[in-house]
Enzyme design. Structure first.
Site, short mmCIF file in Angstrom:
data_model
loop_
_atom_site.label_atom_id
_atom_site.label_comp_id
_atom_site.label_asym_id
_atom_site.label_seq_id
_atom_site.Cartn_x
_atom_site.Cartn_y
_atom_site.Cartn_z
N THR A 172 14.27 9.38 47.76
CA THR A 172 14.53 10.82 47.83
C THR A 172 15.70 11.07 48.77
OG1 THR A 172 12.24 11.45 47.37
CG2 THR A 172 13.60 13.08 48.49
N PHE A 174 17.70 13.72 51.13
CA PHE A 174 17.52 14.94 51.91
C PHE A 174 18.87 15.38 52.46
CE2 PHE A 174 13.45 12.83 51.99
CZ PHE A 174 12.49 13.84 52.05
#
Length: 280
Positions: A172, A174
């Site tokens: 992921t 960010f």
């Protein structure tokens, strides 16, 4: 007083892991939603915000790109976090006991193969760490949570299956948001400039707008479109390019882009993470 970094979710969420990894000197501040995390930074309750924008398995996080331009915050860094999904259950439970697993709608597709193979029902929750907390509170061995090992430690759960994500590179990305930009910083792996724009209503406007990046040798790493204001004809683009606005070639490309747009806004200038170059 220690500095704080806001994230979406409860303690033990993957956003919490990202905060620990990228800003270990900041105190993590859990927030119910991305809007709340952004607002905490805007109001000064937090110094930075850790906002998830995309996952290598699931794709982009819904609604975040539409939130960024309205946030009045600035992207000052990025962080790539390897997401290991684990099946957590109450103390003493075994994998064969678990009949249902709770997790955020983003995480459920990331381990769909494992859940099907083990006959476990996937049930959506608003937050993975919340799911872990509720599984701990209910103490029902047939209920599990899809969450981090950090959540298992925080809520005193057993990890009955570790690293169950379908893809071994599940990551992921960010974005770190701040109230003030920092145009002086330079990264050892290059710089990224993020911006949004809307093209003018003329034939081939997008093609012409993009031409300046090609002719000036600027590498565009991301271009995504989304509707604004609920109108199919009002399309806004989110883009990321390699380089700093002070670089001459990027200056020229942005000037040409501005000519073909009726709206252009810079969202951030920040160091490229080392993970961008990794292939293994």
């Amino acid at each position: 007083m220690s500095q704080k970094i806001a994230f979406q979710g409860e303690l033990g969420a993957y956003g919490h892991e990202a905060c620990i990894a990228a800003r270990p000197d900041h105190e993590p501040l859990p927030c119910p939603t991305f809007v709340d995390a952004i607002e905490a930074v805007r109001k000064g309750d937090a110094d930075l915000g850790m906002i998830a924008v995309e996952n290598s398995t699931y794709g982009r996080v819904a609604d975040v790109h539409s939130l960024l331009p309205e946030s009045r915050l600035h992207i000052v860094d990025e962080a790539f976090v390897r997401v290991h999904v684990n099946l957590l259950a109450p103390k003493g439970a075994k994998l064969s006991d678990v009949q249902a697993a709770y997790g955020h709608p983003v995480i459920l597709p990331q381990c769909a193969q494992f859940l099907r193979a083990n006959g476990i029902e996937a049930i959506a929750s608003t937050d993975n760490a919340k799911a872990a907390r509720e599984v701990a509170e209910k103490n029902n061995p047939s209920h599990g949570a899809l969450a981090s090992e950090l959540a298992a430690d925080i809520y005193d759960l057993d990890v009955v299956a570790r690293h169950i994500e379908d893809h071994d590179r599940n990551t992921t990305r960010f974005l770190v948001m701040s109230r003030e930009p920092d145009f002086k910083i330079r990264g050892s792996h290059g710089m990224i400039t993020s911006f949004v724009f809307r093209v003018r209503n003329i034939p081939a406007a997008l093609f012409k707008a993009m031409g300046g990046f090609a002719t000036n040798g600027v590498n565009m790493t991301k271009l995504e479109s989304y509707m604004v204001g609920g109108y199919f004809t009002a399309t806004q683009f989110y883009a990321e390019v390699e380089g700093h606005p002070d670089d001459h070639n990027l200056q020229l490309a942005l000037e040409e882009l501005d000519y073909f747009t009726d709206h252009l806004a810079l969202l951030g200038v920040y160091p490229a993470a080392a993970r961008r170059k990794e292939r293994d």
